[in-house]
Design an enzyme around this catalytic site. Structure first.
Site, PDB file in Angstrom:
ATOM      1  N   SER A   1       0.703  -1.006  -0.151  1.00 35.33           N
ATOM      2  CA  SER A   1       0.014   0.117  -0.036  1.00 35.33           C
ATOM      3  C   SER A   1       0.941   1.259   0.189  1.00 35.33           C
ATOM      4  O   SER A   1       0.412   2.301  -0.346  1.00 35.33           O
ATOM      5  CB  SER A   1      -0.905   0.014   1.263  1.00 35.33           C
ATOM      6  OG  SER A   1      -0.132  -0.155   2.519  1.00 35.33           O
TER       7      SER A   1
ATOM      8  N   ASP B   1      -4.580   7.365   8.133  1.00 30.67           N
ATOM      9  CA  ASP B   1      -5.726   6.495   8.516  1.00 30.67           C
ATOM     10  C   ASP B   1      -5.373   5.363   9.591  1.00 30.67           C
ATOM     11  O   ASP B   1      -5.974   4.424   9.521  1.00 30.67           O
ATOM     12  CB  ASP B   1      -6.130   5.814   7.288  1.00 30.67           C
ATOM     13  CG  ASP B   1      -5.267   4.907   6.748  1.00 30.67           C
ATOM     14  OD1 ASP B   1      -4.133   4.874   6.850  1.00 30.67           O
ATOM     15  OD2 ASP B   1      -5.794   4.504   5.526  1.00 30.67           O
TER      16      ASP B   1
ATOM     17  N   HIS C   1      -1.501   4.128   7.035  1.00 32.15           N
ATOM     18  CA  HIS C   1      -0.688   4.816   5.937  1.00 32.15           C
ATOM     19  C   HIS C   1      -0.236   6.192   6.364  1.00 32.15           C
ATOM     20  O   HIS C   1      -1.032   6.809   7.273  1.00 32.15           O
ATOM     21  CB  HIS C   1      -1.515   4.718   4.574  1.00 32.15           C
ATOM     22  CG  HIS C   1      -2.023   3.460   4.233  1.00 32.15           C
ATOM     23  ND1 HIS C   1      -3.298   2.970   4.564  1.00 32.15           N
ATOM     24  CD2 HIS C   1      -1.239   2.412   3.997  1.00 32.15           C
ATOM     25  CE1 HIS C   1      -3.339   1.585   4.444  1.00 32.15           C
ATOM     26  NE2 HIS C   1      -2.315   1.083   3.877  1.00 32.15           N
TER      27      HIS C   1
END
Ligand SMILES: *[C@@H]1O[C@H](CO)[C@@H](O)[C@H](O)[C@H]1NC(C)=O
Ligand SMILES: *[C@@H]1O[C@H](CO)[C@@H](O)[C@H](O)[C@H]1NC(C)=O
Length: 371
Positions: A35, A344, A347
């Protein structure tokens, strides 16, 4: 802070670059990762990362787990290339200047659990290599049909001139930790196997003509809310900055092994240029001196709900709940995402990504030089 680009790179800086240095030109980027560099892969395969992702820059969700741009986006901008399309995204993609094989939750080593069971992506690094290899072959077959295909698929020689970027390994460490393996077990038994698979992937890309490798190490996972919230930790397990020491140590052990692997790859793949990029130091610096760098929050997530870190794994960023027929927005973003490090709970924000990019950017113009 010490130089972010490791000594591997710095040592030979004076000897070779001052005489021969020319700016590198990369016509394409092929990225592999999780990610930290996913620009739409997991969203294409398993459903979009919804709002408020993308709100600070793209104006709407853009396949990224972030309010805006990722480090890989800043790298693309800096090389004057378009943002990378995700290989898995079959709608509107343009691969003329590269492709992104990263998906959120990807480990290096394939896991024995599905995404539904564990939250980790099935697109581990070995699978990302297979996808790359397919893309390499098939893009050329299709491109030879001419027409629009020549504008959306890379030229044949882009593959040997491209920058191959990597940011992967974080999920191998967290998957082991979440499965209740001890940090000692992970360091002793898992890390060597994970690193060995990483070397195999790079070697396979080299065999397909890849020559320029830009390899990020892994960040201080012991400072990320989703990791430190997983199991209750004793106060004594945190350092003076509020990060879990043993988890950061695990990340550093992984990084030492990765750095050693890069040295070995450099020795065995003699025509390749390698840059080992110390994003750990950039991220750690940001966590521990957030205020000095103009940030207001360090460990406390911008977007989320409740708890010490404004993070709750059941009530994630963007989550809405219906109470008595009324929809309530519980996973709200903070007022100033540009002053937060963590987006969040998992990240980094765009502002943090820009900070990290700025620390590593100088190496980019020299990443084509063997040193
Ligand atoms: C998955 O299972 C196989 C067979 O039991 C084992 O060899 C392998 O190490 C497992 N992988 C992980 C990441 O635990
Ligand atoms: C794909 O991107 C390239 C480079 O930005 C551009 O020149 C080309 O026109 C694009 N192709 C399409 C079909 O949009």
């Amino acid at each position: 802070m010490k130089s972010i680009i490791s000594s591997l790179f710095a040592l030979s800086l004076l000897s070779s670059f001052t005489i021969t240095a020319h700016q590198c030109h990369f016509p394409a980027i092929f990225n592999f990762g999780d990610s930290n560099s996913d620009t739409g892969g997991l969203s294409a395969a398993f459903g979009q990362a919804g709002p408020p992702h993308g709100s600070s820059f793209f104006g709407s969700p853009a396949g990224r787990y972030c309010d805006g741009r990722l480090v890989i986006d800043f790298i693309a901008e800096s090389l004057e290339l378009p943002y990378l399309s995700a290989f898995l995204d079959s709608v509107g993609s343009n691969f003329s200047h590269g492709a992104n094989f990263a998906t959120a939750g990807s480990p290096i080593r394939a896991l024995n659990s599905t995404l539904r069971q564990s939250g980790f992506s099935p697109f581990s690094l070995d699978v990302q290599f297979v996808q790359f290899s397919n893309f390499h072959d098939r893009s050329q077959t299709v491109r030879s049909r001419g027409g629009i295909y020549t504008t959306i698929l890379p030229e044949a020689d882009s593959f040997s001139k491209a920058l191959y970027t990597f940011d992967i390994g974080q999920n191998d460490l967290t998957a082991g930790y979440f499965a209740k393996k001890t940090v000692e077990q992970l360091e002793t038994y898992d890390v060597p196997e994970i690193i060995s698979q990483f070397k195999t992937a790079v070697t396979n890309i080299y065999a397909q003509g890849g020559r320029y490798f830009w390899i990020h190490n892994t960040g201080p996972i012991g400072c990320l809310p989703y990791v430190i919230e997983w199991f209750p930790l004793q106060a004594s397990e945190f350092d003076s900055h509020g990060c879990a020491s043993s988890l950061n140590q695990l990340a550093q052990r992984f990084n030492n092994a990765l750095k050693q692997a890069v040295i070995e790859l450099k020795a065995s793949l003699s025509e390749a240029a390698f840059t080992y990029v110390d994003v750990y130091s950039a991220k750690h610096e940001l966590f521990v001196h957030a205020q000095g760098h103009g940030f207001k929050r360090s460990l406390v997530s911008c977007c989320g709900h409740g708890g010490k870190y404004n993070y709750n794994k059941h009530i994630g960023c963007g989550k809405k709940v219906v109470v008595k027929g009324k929809e309530i927005y519980v996973g709200k973003p903070c007022d100033e995402p540009n002053k937060a490090v963590v987006w969040d709970g998992v990240h980094f924000t765009q502002a943090a990504n820009k900070f990290i990019f700025d620390k590593i950017a100088t190496g980019l113009s020299m990443a084509c030089h063997r040193h």
